[in-house]
Enzyme design. Structure first.
Site, mmCIF file in Angstrom:
data_model
loop_
_atom_site.group_PDB
_atom_site.id
_atom_site.type_symbol
_atom_site.label_atom_id
_atom_site.label_comp_id
_atom_site.label_asym_id
_atom_site.label_seq_id
_atom_site.Cartn_x
_atom_site.Cartn_y
_atom_site.Cartn_z
ATOM 1 N N LYS A 1 2.456 -13.761 10.863
ATOM 2 C CA LYS A 1 1.421 -14.804 10.891
ATOM 3 C C LYS A 1 1.738 -15.943 11.851
ATOM 4 O O LYS A 1 0.854 -16.697 12.235
ATOM 5 C CB LYS A 1 1.179 -15.340 9.475
ATOM 6 C CG LYS A 1 0.482 -14.314 8.580
ATOM 7 C CD LYS A 1 0.226 -14.847 7.194
ATOM 8 C CE LYS A 1 -0.488 -13.813 6.339
ATOM 9 N NZ LYS A 1 -0.482 -14.120 4.926
ATOM 10 N N LYS B 1 -6.911 -3.990 7.563
ATOM 11 C CA LYS B 1 -7.222 -4.193 6.146
ATOM 12 C C LYS B 1 -8.508 -5.007 5.965
ATOM 13 O O LYS B 1 -8.757 -5.929 6.732
ATOM 14 C CB LYS B 1 -6.030 -4.946 5.535
ATOM 15 C CG LYS B 1 -6.165 -5.341 4.098
ATOM 16 C CD LYS B 1 -4.909 -6.039 3.613
ATOM 17 C CE LYS B 1 -5.099 -7.534 3.629
ATOM 18 N NZ LYS B 1 -4.461 -8.255 2.535
ATOM 19 N N LYS C 1 -10.620 -11.094 2.940
ATOM 20 C CA LYS C 1 -11.544 -12.186 2.602
ATOM 21 C C LYS C 1 -11.868 -13.049 3.811
ATOM 22 O O LYS C 1 -12.973 -13.456 4.040
ATOM 23 C CB LYS C 1 -10.868 -13.120 1.592
ATOM 24 C CG LYS C 1 -11.027 -12.772 0.165
ATOM 25 C CD LYS C 1 -10.370 -13.886 -0.652
ATOM 26 C CE LYS C 1 -9.220 -13.371 -1.468
ATOM 27 N NZ LYS C 1 -7.904 -13.601 -0.944
#
Ligand code: AQP
Length: 326
Positions: A111, A192, A195
């Site tokens: 990240k 993936k 959200k």
């Protein structure tokens, strides 16, 4: 009965991936373990985002937990930030964790890669996760493979603290969910379903309208072949739809291949869409009953009362061992 703890971040309306990969597992586990389920809102601010409403998402997530079938009689449900002891214990644990350990975390490396401006929270959030787990003497933590390393860190930190100050924390075990339950993005099936994904067409959310859901599934990326056959490498899009259908119907892959052996992709996609819409419409019907009802407030009040007592007792024990003035 062993104690289990798990939670989702209120970073957006939860996806079909969260439902299949996490919530369905929670429901399966609620009779097996003494279960604690929380909204991980402190974790949701690790990577600052401008376009999400934390308060609204938190209430919505609780309503969705209930609408999906999480039984408040079998689970203790609470909001992480309301229980101030999590962040308090996290500081103590940070002072028992090494920079090198945190900078080696795969999630941190991934990240922060190529970025200059990321928060210190991105480096230290695995310690907050350790605090969430250790503060309740948790035995079992259900996680995807991507989070396994964080549970290992929680174990290491707990063992280190126990060795230094005497037995204080239970050493938790990760419970790795079935790999087959990882749901992929409908537009880019090598990624993936998430959200916070930017491309809305790739993500089915539990509050999407039935029309939106149908459109997204019908338009889902597939290959140029026309056989409904599971092959993750060569046919990632169709394999993802097979996985979704499998998870919602409980059928085996071979059974699904047999069922659709004479169908084209369009017919198969319609069957997947019908199944997803049916399941989500039921959830939405219950969601509408919960979202504005006092039940949410009552459940959260009870959950907070119980978890605060437990967390305070653990933090007090930790402070006594370290020798803080009290
Ligand atoms: N696509 C997925 N398939 C199966 N399981 C999934 N989970 C997430 N996406 C899928 C599982 O849901 C839980 C969510 O954990 P989280 O809310 O803490 O964050 P996450 O894993 O980072 O999920 P998202 O949806 O990708 O959120 P954002 O976009 O905010 O980062 C976990 O149990 C996870 O395994």
């Amino acid at each position: 009965m062993k104690r289990m703890l798990t939670g989702l971040q209120p970073t957006g309306v939860i996806t079909l991936g969260n439902y299949i990969g996490a919530i369905k597992q929670m429901i399966k586990n609620q009779d097996k373990y003494e279960s604690y389920i929380f909204v991980a809102d402190l974790h949701a601010i690790t990577v600052p985002k401008e376009d999400f409403n934390l308060k609204e998402n938190t209430r919505s997530l609780i309503a969705l937990y209930l609408a999906c079938g999480i039984d408040p009689k079998k689970n203790t449900i609470f909001v992480q930030s309301q229980n101030e002891y999590h962040a308090n214990l996290s500081w103590v644990l940070e002072c028992n964790t090494y920079f090198g350990e945190l900078s080696r975390m795969h999630q941190f490396k991934e990240k922060s890669k190529g970025k200059e401006n990321f928060t210190a929270g991105l480096l230290t959030y695995p310690v907050l996760m350790a605090s969430d787990i250790l503060i309740y003497d948790t035995d079992i933590v259900p996680v995807g493979m991507d989070q396994k390393q964080h549970v290992e860190l929680a174990r290491d930190v707990a063992e280190r603290f126990n060795n230094k100050f005497g037995k204080t924390f239970v050493i938790p075990e990760p419970l790795i969910s079935d790999v087959g339950t990882k749901i992929m993005d409908l537009v880019d099936p090598t990624k993936k379903m998430s959200k916070s994904s930017e491309n809305q067409n790739g993500v089915i959310r539990l509050l999407d309208s039935s029309d939106e859901i149908r459109k997204k599934i019908i338009k889902a990326t597939t290959d140029s072949d026309s056989k409904v056959k599971f092959d993750k490498d060569k046919k990632p899009g169709i394999s993802n739809l097979i996985n979704i259908y499998k998870s919602l119907t409980g059928k085996e892959i071979e059974e699904i291949e047999e069922e659709f052996k004479d169908s084209n992709y369009g017919q198969f996609k319609k069957a997947v869409a019908d199944t997803v819409v049916k399941e989500i419409e039921e959830i939405q019907k219950r969601y509408k009953e919960y979202i504005d009802s006092d039940i949410i407030d009552i459940i959260l009040e009870e959950g907070l009362k119980k978890t605060r007592l437990m967390a305070k007792a653990k933090l007090d024990a930790v402070k006594r061992k370290i020798g803080f003035y009290n």
